[in-house]
Design a protein around this motif. Structure first.
Motif, short mmCIF file in Angstrom:
data_model
loop_
_atom_site.label_atom_id
_atom_site.label_comp_id
_atom_site.label_asym_id
_atom_site.label_seq_id
_atom_site.Cartn_x
_atom_site.Cartn_y
_atom_site.Cartn_z
N HIS A 74 -6.20 3.39 -0.14
CA HIS A 74 -5.41 3.14 -1.24
C HIS A 74 -4.30 1.89 -0.52
N ASP A 75 -4.39 0.90 -1.41
CA ASP A 75 -2.75 0.15 -0.74
C ASP A 75 -1.85 0.60 -0.92
N GLY A 76 -0.99 0.69 0.09
CA GLY A 76 0.42 1.25 0.10
C GLY A 76 1.55 0.40 -1.33
N ALA A 77 1.65 -0.49 -1.57
CA ALA A 77 1.76 -1.53 -3.11
C ALA A 77 1.19 -0.91 -4.18
N ARG A 78 0.54 -0.41 -4.34
CA ARG A 78 0.12 0.86 -5.81
C ARG A 78 0.74 1.84 -5.66
N GLY B 121 -1.03 -0.61 11.78
CA GLY B 121 -2.20 -2.04 11.54
C GLY B 121 -1.91 -3.30 12.27
N GLY B 122 -2.95 -3.85 12.04
CA GLY B 122 -3.19 -4.92 12.01
C GLY B 122 -2.35 -6.48 11.48
N ALA B 123 -3.32 -7.66 11.85
CA ALA B 123 -2.67 -8.77 11.41
C ALA B 123 -3.06 -9.16 9.95
N GLU B 124 -3.99 -8.75 9.45
CA GLU B 124 -4.66 -8.77 7.73
C GLU B 124 -4.82 -6.95 7.59
N ARG B 125 -5.26 -6.99 6.63
CA ARG B 125 -5.29 -5.90 5.86
C ARG B 125 -6.76 -4.78 6.34
N GLN B 126 -7.64 -5.88 6.29
CA GLN B 126 -9.02 -5.51 6.70
C GLN B 126 -9.06 -5.06 8.41
N ASP B 127 -7.76 -5.95 9.28
CA ASP B 127 -7.14 -5.42 10.58
C ASP B 127 -7.10 -3.84 11.15
N SER B 128 -5.97 -3.63 9.26
CA SER B 128 -5.13 -2.40 9.56
C SER B 128 -6.33 -1.28 8.83
N VAL B 129 -7.11 -1.22 8.22
CA VAL B 129 -8.21 -0.72 8.02
C VAL B 129 -9.35 -0.05 9.41
N ASN C 269 9.68 -4.64 4.07
CA ASN C 269 7.42 -4.39 3.79
C ASN C 269 8.56 -3.97 2.54
N LYS C 270 7.59 -4.55 1.25
CA LYS C 270 7.53 -4.00 0.20
C LYS C 270 7.30 -3.48 -0.27
N VAL C 271 6.85 -1.89 0.37
CA VAL C 271 6.49 -0.92 0.09
C VAL C 271 7.11 -0.13 0.11
N ILE D 203 -4.05 4.75 4.37
CA ILE D 203 -3.27 3.87 3.28
C ILE D 203 -2.56 2.66 4.18
N PRO D 204 -2.75 1.38 3.41
CA PRO D 204 -2.54 0.34 4.48
C PRO D 204 -1.48 -0.14 3.93
N ALA D 205 -0.17 -0.35 4.93
CA ALA D 205 0.96 -0.39 4.50
C ALA D 205 1.88 -1.23 5.45
N ALA D 206 0.51 -1.81 5.79
CA ALA D 206 1.26 -2.56 6.54
C ALA D 206 1.79 -4.44 6.90
N GLY D 207 2.03 -4.41 5.72
CA GLY D 207 1.65 -6.18 5.35
C GLY D 207 2.82 -6.45 5.61
N SER D 208 3.09 -7.81 5.34
CA SER D 208 4.64 -8.56 5.56
C SER D 208 5.02 -8.62 4.45
N ILE E 275 -0.48 -1.41 -10.94
CA ILE E 275 -0.18 -2.38 -10.82
C ILE E 275 0.16 -2.55 -8.97
N LYS E 276 -0.31 -3.58 -8.53
CA LYS E 276 0.04 -3.71 -6.94
C LYS E 276 1.36 -4.38 -6.89
N VAL E 277 2.26 -3.71 -6.93
CA VAL E 277 3.62 -4.58 -5.86
C VAL E 277 3.40 -5.66 -5.05
N SER F 106 5.12 -11.22 2.81
CA SER F 106 5.19 -12.70 3.24
C SER F 106 5.32 -13.38 0.94
N ARG F 107 4.42 -12.67 0.18
CA ARG F 107 4.82 -12.49 -0.98
C ARG F 107 5.68 -12.02 -1.20
N PHE F 108 6.93 -11.69 -1.70
CA PHE F 108 7.44 -10.61 -1.74
C PHE F 108 8.63 -11.24 -1.25
O1 C5P Z 1 -1.00 -8.78 0.79
P1 C5P Z 1 -1.71 -7.37 -0.05
O2 C5P Z 1 -0.85 -6.67 -1.24
O3 C5P Z 1 -3.45 -7.58 -0.67
O4 C5P Z 1 -1.98 -5.77 0.25
C1 C5P Z 1 -2.12 -4.58 0.24
C2 C5P Z 1 -2.20 -3.66 1.15
O5 C5P Z 1 -1.87 -3.82 2.41
C3 C5P Z 1 -0.31 -2.88 1.02
O6 C5P Z 1 -0.07 -2.60 1.13
C4 C5P Z 1 -0.26 -4.08 2.55
O7 C5P Z 1 0.48 -3.26 3.47
C5 C5P Z 1 -1.93 -3.24 3.61
N1 C5P Z 1 -1.36 -5.08 4.28
C6 C5P Z 1 -1.14 -4.00 5.66
N2 C5P Z 1 -1.55 -5.05 6.83
C7 C5P Z 1 -1.65 -6.77 6.75
C8 C5P Z 1 -1.66 -6.97 5.38
C9 C5P Z 1 -1.58 -6.28 4.56
O8 C5P Z 1 -1.14 -3.66 6.00
N3 C5P Z 1 -2.21 -6.97 7.61
#
Ligand code: C5P
Length: 241
Positions: free
Chosen positions: A109-113, A80-88, A21-23, A3-8, A214-216, A10-12
């Motif tokens: 699965h996106d943490g934000a769903r 996690g890492g800088a981008e979602r792809q890095d986190s996965v 973190n929105k999640v 469950i990638p949940a490492a986003g910033s 939905i993706k929050v 930034s749009r939230f």
């Molecule tokens: O940015 P987006 O809404 O597409 O992110 C989808 C999921 O990936 C979110 O649950 C977010 O926390 C995660 N993510 C991550 N690492 C990042 C950026 C996004 O795990 N660097």
């Protein structure tokens, strides 16, 4: 399940005094991420759930899962890492580094769903028995237009051929590991895991996603998620892939 949940986030637009973190924002009385994890944790077919998190969220995550011992399938957080792809990718590397049996199948699965239904997870798992990469999608109901320069239209796309992509996406683990390694070697970036499979020339199998999943993304989505959470049957219909 990763469950990638490492986003910033930034749009939230962060609610006053809310989490970074929105999640981790509250949904139906508890942090949204608890709903996300529970959807998988509750299924007998799921062995392990790993959350990929930003180090800054560690304390908030510990607080969100203060009853940690009740979540028997939840492994240690993965950084996690800088981008979602890095986190996965870091999630997959953590699975590889773990001692013990390696999983044959992995779901991402996106943490934000937080509202994904058990039926959708089963659809992905069932398709994984005969396909090595499975992606849920929903049809596009609006007319889709490209943006041209200076507020002009760049033309209309044929929506009957378009699909919106969701998660959970399911993979035979070695294929996803290979796709991530190759993307990293090539410096390729993608916003979902399926794209990394496709860029290796391999086929994705599409299954029906669902409208409730939905993706929050922006703060207003939480109010929508709240309503959906209170209506468990809404948006569970499997629309044709
Ligand atoms: O940015 P987006 O809404 O597409 O992110 C989808 C999921 O990936 C979110 O649950 C977010 O926390 C995660 N993510 C991550 N690492 C990042 C950026 C996004 O795990 N660097």
């Amino acid at each position: 399940v990763l469950i990638p949940a490492a986003g910033s986030g930034s749009r939230f637009l962060k609610p006053e005094g809310g989490p970074r973190n929105k999640v981790l924002a509250p949904l139906a009385g508890e942090p949204a991420l608890r709903h996300t994890v529970r959807a998988f944790h509750a299924l007998p077919t799921v062995a392990t759930v790993r959350i990929i998190a930003h180090p800054e969220d560690r304390a908030a995550l510990d607080e969100a899962f203060a009853d940690r011992s009740a979540w028997t399938k939840l492994g240690p957080w993965i950084v996690g890492g800088a981008e979602r792809q890095d986190s996965v990718r870091l999630g997959l590397e953590a699975l590889e580094a773990d001692g013990g049996e390696k999983p044959d199948w992995v779901l991402v699965h996106d943490g934000a769903r937080p509202l994904c239904s058990p039926a959708l997870i089963h659809r992905v798992l069932t398709a994984l028995q005969s396909h090595s990469a499975v992606v849920p999608v929903v049809p596009v109901f609006d007319t889709v237009r490209k943006a041209g320069p200076q507020a002009t239209s760049g033309g209309v796309m044929d929506r009957t051929q378009l699909r919106l992509t969701q998660t959970p996406q399911g993979f035979h683990t070695p294929i996803l590991v290979q796709a991530h390694r190759r993307a990293q070697a090539d410096g390729a970036q993608a916003t979902d895991d399926g794209h990394l499979i496709e860029r290796m020339g391999l086929a994705l199998h599409l299954v029906a996603g669902e409208r409730r999943n939905i993706k929050v993304t922006i703060a207003g989505d939480l109010a929508l998620a709240e309503w959906i959470a209170a209506h468990p049957e809404w948006g569970t219909e499997a629309l044709l892939p």
